[in-house]
Design an enzyme around this catalytic site. Structure first.
Site, PDB file in Angstrom:
ATOM      1  N   ASP A   8       0.839  -1.195   0.000  1.00 51.27           N
ATOM      2  CA  ASP A   8       0.000   0.000   0.000  1.00 51.27           C
ATOM      3  C   ASP A   8       0.873   1.245   0.000  1.00 51.27           C
ATOM      4  O   ASP A   8       2.041   1.199   0.385  1.00 51.27           O
ATOM      5  CB  ASP A   8      -0.939   0.029   1.214  1.00 51.27           C
ATOM      6  CG  ASP A   8      -2.224   0.807   0.936  1.00 51.27           C
ATOM      7  OD1 ASP A   8      -2.357   1.404  -0.153  1.00 51.27           O
ATOM      8  OD2 ASP A   8      -3.100   0.823   1.808  1.00 51.27           O
ATOM      9  N   GLY A   9       0.274   2.338  -0.457  1.00 47.26           N
ATOM     10  CA  GLY A   9       0.930   3.630  -0.460  1.00 47.26           C
ATOM     11  C   GLY A   9      -0.025   4.684   0.046  1.00 47.26           C
ATOM     12  O   GLY A   9      -1.243   4.507   0.001  1.00 47.26           O
ATOM     13  N   GLU A  46       2.052   3.912  -4.146  1.00 46.34           N
ATOM     14  CA  GLU A  46       1.449   2.590  -4.386  1.00 46.34           C
ATOM     15  C   GLU A  46       2.407   1.724  -5.204  1.00 46.34           C
ATOM     16  O   GLU A  46       2.634   0.556  -4.884  1.00 46.34           O
ATOM     17  CB  GLU A  46       0.117   2.726  -5.119  1.00 46.34           C
ATOM     18  CG  GLU A  46      -0.982   3.396  -4.330  1.00 46.34           C
ATOM     19  CD  GLU A  46      -1.698   2.496  -3.344  1.00 46.34           C
ATOM     20  OE1 GLU A  46      -1.318   1.315  -3.187  1.00 46.34           O
ATOM     21  OE2 GLU A  46      -2.652   2.979  -2.716  1.00 46.34           O
ATOM     22  N   ASP A  72      -4.363  -2.716  -3.252  1.00 41.26           N
ATOM     23  CA  ASP A  72      -5.686  -2.111  -3.422  1.00 41.26           C
ATOM     24  C   ASP A  72      -5.653  -0.994  -4.472  1.00 41.26           C
ATOM     25  O   ASP A  72      -6.624  -0.273  -4.655  1.00 41.26           O
ATOM     26  CB  ASP A  72      -6.253  -1.605  -2.095  1.00 41.26           C
ATOM     27  CG  ASP A  72      -5.410  -0.513  -1.448  1.00 41.26           C
ATOM     28  OD1 ASP A  72      -4.478   0.003  -2.095  1.00 41.26           O
ATOM     29  OD2 ASP A  72      -5.696  -0.177  -0.289  1.00 41.26           O
ATOM     30  N   HIS A 132      -9.712  -0.784   2.486  1.00 41.57           N
ATOM     31  CA  HIS A 132     -10.557  -0.422   3.629  1.00 41.57           C
ATOM     32  C   HIS A 132     -11.808  -1.291   3.713  1.00 41.57           C
ATOM     33  O   HIS A 132     -12.895  -0.813   4.000  1.00 41.57           O
ATOM     34  CB  HIS A 132     -10.925   1.065   3.565  1.00 41.57           C
ATOM     35  CG  HIS A 132      -9.743   1.944   3.332  1.00 41.57           C
ATOM     36  ND1 HIS A 132      -8.800   2.188   4.311  1.00 41.57           N
ATOM     37  CD2 HIS A 132      -9.323   2.599   2.223  1.00 41.57           C
ATOM     38  CE1 HIS A 132      -7.857   2.975   3.810  1.00 41.57           C
ATOM     39  NE2 HIS A 132      -8.140   3.235   2.557  1.00 41.57           N
ATOM     40  N   ASP A 142      -1.775  -0.443   4.927  1.00 40.41           N
ATOM     41  CA  ASP A 142      -2.300   0.912   4.846  1.00 40.41           C
ATOM     42  C   ASP A 142      -1.879   1.716   6.077  1.00 40.41           C
ATOM     43  O   ASP A 142      -1.422   2.867   5.961  1.00 40.41           O
ATOM     44  CB  ASP A 142      -3.824   0.878   4.726  1.00 40.41           C
ATOM     45  CG  ASP A 142      -4.429   2.260   4.713  1.00 40.41           C
ATOM     46  OD1 ASP A 142      -4.218   2.997   3.736  1.00 40.41           O
ATOM     47  OD2 ASP A 142      -5.114   2.621   5.700  1.00 40.41           O
TER      48      ASP A 142
END
Length: 160
Positions: A8-9, A46, A72, A132, A142
């Protein structure tokens, strides 16, 4: 053994300070790897998370039989699974409108690491998950990326 990398970013402002992270999940538990940049974009963070996961696979290739990178980010996963990278390469790293591809340096690193992993013989796949949505390891990645983003704001950027 299948090893999963949840990436994640995050970015505060776009552009602004940002962070990236990946969580390695296997039968032995999980490990976090993360870093940040002072001035960046969300898409760049990301993609950096994925590139850093690929670098980790290359550097530790004897530890892995099969790897799955889970993100994601539609930007990242669509570029990979929908063959956008192949078209960009054919088009001289230009979009269909003739604009320069953003994050070309990272996409070139991505291609290099994927080629190394392929030559080593480690099967590699990419999977999109909804962000999320309660996926424990995606949420942890995240959280770590957002923590790194805050560190970039405070300290001016660092790698852990």
């Amino acid at each position: 053994m299948l090893i999963r990398f949840f990436t994640d970013g995050a970015c505060s402002g776009n552009p602004g300070p940002g962070g990236w992270a990946f969580i390695i999940y296997d039968s032995h538990g999980c490990k976090k790897v993360s870093g940040n940049e002072c001035e960046t974009t969300n898409n760049r963070m990301e993609l950096t998370a994925v590139v850093e996961a690929l670098r980790y696979i290359c550097d530790n290739s004897t530890m892995f039989d099969v790897c799955e990178i889970i993100s994601d980010s539609s930007y990242v996963v669509n570029a990979i699974n929908n063959q956008w990278i192949s078209r960009w390469t054919i088009n001289g790293w230009k979009t269909t409108r003739g604009d320069d591809i953003k994050n070309k340096d990272l996409w070139l690193s991505f291609k290099r690491y994927v080629s190394i992993i392929d030559n080593i013989g480690i099967p590699l796949s990419f999977k999109k998950v909804k962000g999320h949505s309660g996926n424990t390891f995606n949420e942890q990645a995240d959280e770590e990326a957002r923590r790194q983003c805050e560190l970039a704001k405070e300290e001016g950027g660092a790698l852990e």
